[in-house]
Design a protein around this motif. Structure first.
Motif, PDB file in Angstrom:
ATOM      1  N   ASN A   1     133.116  80.707 -39.410  1.00 18.16           N
ATOM      2  CA  ASN A   1     134.374  81.433 -39.472  1.00 18.16           C
ATOM      3  C   ASN A   1     135.709  80.615 -39.158  1.00 18.16           C
TER       4      ASN A   1
ATOM      5  N   ASP B   1     136.008  77.757 -41.827  1.00 13.01           N
ATOM      6  CA  ASP B   1     136.691  78.283 -42.999  1.00 13.01           C
ATOM      7  C   ASP B   1     138.126  78.702 -42.758  1.00 13.01           C
ATOM      8  N   ASN B   2     138.562  79.273 -41.565  1.00 17.55           N
ATOM      9  CA  ASN B   2     140.087  79.413 -41.296  1.00 17.55           C
ATOM     10  C   ASN B   2     140.812  77.974 -41.529  1.00 17.55           C
TER      11      ASN B   2
ATOM     12  N   LYS C   1     141.083  76.954 -44.914  1.00 14.66           N
ATOM     13  CA  LYS C   1     142.127  77.884 -45.569  1.00 14.66           C
ATOM     14  C   LYS C   1     143.562  77.365 -45.537  1.00 14.66           C
TER      15      LYS C   1
ATOM     16  N   GLY D   1     137.176  87.301 -39.308  1.00 16.04           N
ATOM     17  CA  GLY D   1     136.541  86.001 -38.707  1.00 16.04           C
ATOM     18  C   GLY D   1     136.626  85.903 -37.512  1.00 16.04           C
TER      19      GLY D   1
HETATM   20 MG   LIG Z   1     138.997  83.847 -41.239  1.00 15.53          MG
END
Ligand SMILES: [Mg+2]
Ligand SMILES: Nc1ncnc2c1ncn2[C@@H]1O[C@H](COP(=O)(O)OP(=O)(O)OP(=O)(O)O)[C@@H](O)[C@H]1O
Length: 465
Positions: free
Chosen positions: A355, A358-359, A362, A415
């Motif tokens: 999580n 992934d952040n 991104k 997340g």
């Molecule tokens: Mg996230």
């Protein structure tokens, strides 16, 4: 052997120590006062008897000379009556003759008013060297003339010196006794409270997932409590296991239908009715993410098996993330920090790390870096990206479920909530902070206990700063 912790207000240990102090001090004061009083009585009695014997001896040795003068056959047996101002004095008087006095009394005289009766009487009276305990009586003279008056006296200070010397010694002994009793009392307290300390450690081990139940072999008073606790743990475990299976079954049954729906929506989205199909698709993804969250919660808090090894656990996640964010060419790097082992199930660690990674992927401009340090039984893992970051005021807000700051980037705002929830289940924490080097970007910090020496839990404030 670990040192016992210092007593804190409200603790059993402090209660024991205060009670023991009061008991020992009160006991020794009573013993001291009563022993001193007993000793004084005993010494006074001894002086009394001794002086009466001396008085009788004095009378027996007294002789009347034909010329009416008074002499002694021989000196009194106690040599202190011959030493000047020794504090031991005698005196014999007869009306019309000069008084005969002990050699210890070169000046002064004893009060003869005490020696006018046939029985021995005594009282405190002034003497040649201060107040004296004076004993006296009268006897008829062998020549039938006027009475002979006999007096014996001892300075009161001699009695007081004996008693004071005894009191001083008694105080020293009682002080030593007090120290001895306090030390042995402290050992008794540590020894008797040890099982309670072990009980705390055993409960902590169960709480941290290092033991499933509490071991046997407790003192008789604690054993029923431990057995009840074990019963409760078994009951809880069974309940959680049932709930997990049910939650898992529910989620999986929904997931299958959801997968079909998503598939259908994707097909539709590529067709003419694009708008409503993308809404449908978006909703399906939202539901899928919600299911992820609930599944993670249902799974959390289980027993820790072998734990999670770093960096081994991070490598596959970073590789997957690099692939996921390949379109934006984000590079994920892992620091060469020393390998370590975390007290968390690998699946749960993967959920937390992916999580946060992934952040980072991104929002990163091009690079995400992971490193960690261990300290005081915990491991702190930092995931730093070089993206725009978020304002400091939002560091906590974004952890609320559904909270998103950036509506342009896809996501559901769950997340961070999932990651924190899982970490807290293991006594850990997840927090956000700015970069130390002052550059743009955000650092997500995961704090988790290590597999050894972590029974005390994790500082909950850490990671939020
Ligand atoms: Mg996230
Ligand atoms: N590395 C980051 N850089 C910038 N902003 C971030 C970063 N990580 C999180 N945020 C902000 O915090 C918000 C919440 O993040 P969170 O992971 O909870 O949700 P999400 O990523 O939007 O959705 P989801 O993870 O559920 O798919 C994000 O929407 C974003 O605004």
């Amino acid at each position: 052997m670990t040192m016992p912790k210092p007593p804190v207000p409200g603790s059993l240990r402090l209660r024991f120590i205060v009670a023991m102090l009061v008991w020992i001090v009160a006991g020794l004061v009573v013993i001291g006062l009563s022993t001193s009083a007993l000793f004084r009585r005993h010494v006074e009695q001894q002086f009394h008897e001794e002086l009466q014997v001396h008085l009788v001896e004095l009378a027996e040795l007294t002789r009347l000379e034909p010329d009416g003068s008074i002499t002694l056959d021989r000196p009194l047996s106690d040599p202190r009556y011959a030493m000047p101002n020794s504090g031991f004095y005698w005196q014999v008087e007869r009306h019309g003759a000069p008084p005969l006095k002990s050699a210890s009394m070169p000046a002064g005289a004893l009060d003869p008013s005490l020696a006018h009766q046939p029985d021995i009487v005594h009282r405190l009276a002034p003497g040649p060297t201060g107040p004296t305990m004076t004993y006296g009586f009268a006897r008829t003279a062998p020549d039938g003339g006027s009475e002979l008056h006999f007096l014996i006296a001892t300075d009161e200070r001699i009695l007081n010196e004996v008693i004071h010397a005894f009191d001083a010694e008694l105080r020293r002994w009682l002080a030593l006794l007090a120290i001895g009793l306090l030390l042995t009392g402290a050992i008794v307290i540590i020894y008797t409270l040890k099982p309670l300390e072990l009980l705390g450690a055993a409960v902590a081990a169960v709480r941290s997932g290092h033991a499933r139940r509490m071991a046997d072999g407790w003192p008789r008073e604690i054993a029923p409590l431990v057995s009840d606790l074990n019963g409760l743990l078994d009951q809880n475990e069974a309940m959680v296991a049932r709930a997990r299976v049910e939650a898992g079954n529910l989620a999986h049954s929904l997931r299958t239908s959801l997968a079909i729906l998503t598939d259908e929506a994707e097909t539709l989205a590529s067709g003419i009715s694009g708008d409503s199909a993308s809404t449908l698709l978006e909703q399906c993804r939202r539901i899928a993410r919600q299911l992820d969250w609930h599944l993670a919660r249902a799974r959390a808090g289980g027993r820790i098996g072998a734990g999670t090894r770093l960096p081994d656990a991070l490598v596959p996640i970073c590789t997957a993330m690099e692939r996921l964010h390949a379109a934006r060419s984000v590079h994920f790097s892992i620091a060469a920090s020393p390998p370590t082992s975390l007290a968390i199930e690998p699946e749960d660690f993967a959920e937390i790390a992916s999580n946060l990674l992934d952040n980072a992927g991104k929002w990163a401009a091009g690079h995400v870096h992971v490193d960690w340090q261990t300290d005081g039984g915990v491991c702190r893992i930092s995931i730093a990206d070089d993206g725009p970051g978020i304002p400091e005021a939002a560091f906590e807000k974004v952890f609320e479920s559904g909270k998103r700051l950036d509506e342009q980037t896809p996501g559901h705002g769950l997340g961070l909530a999932i990651a924190r929830d899982l970490a807290q289940h293991y006594g850990g924490e997840v927090g956000l902070r700015g970069r130390n080097d002052g550059a743009d970007g955000l650092v997500a910090r995961i704090t988790l206990p290590l597999t050894t020496g972590h029974l005390t839990g994790v500082d909950q404030t850490d990671g939020k700063s």
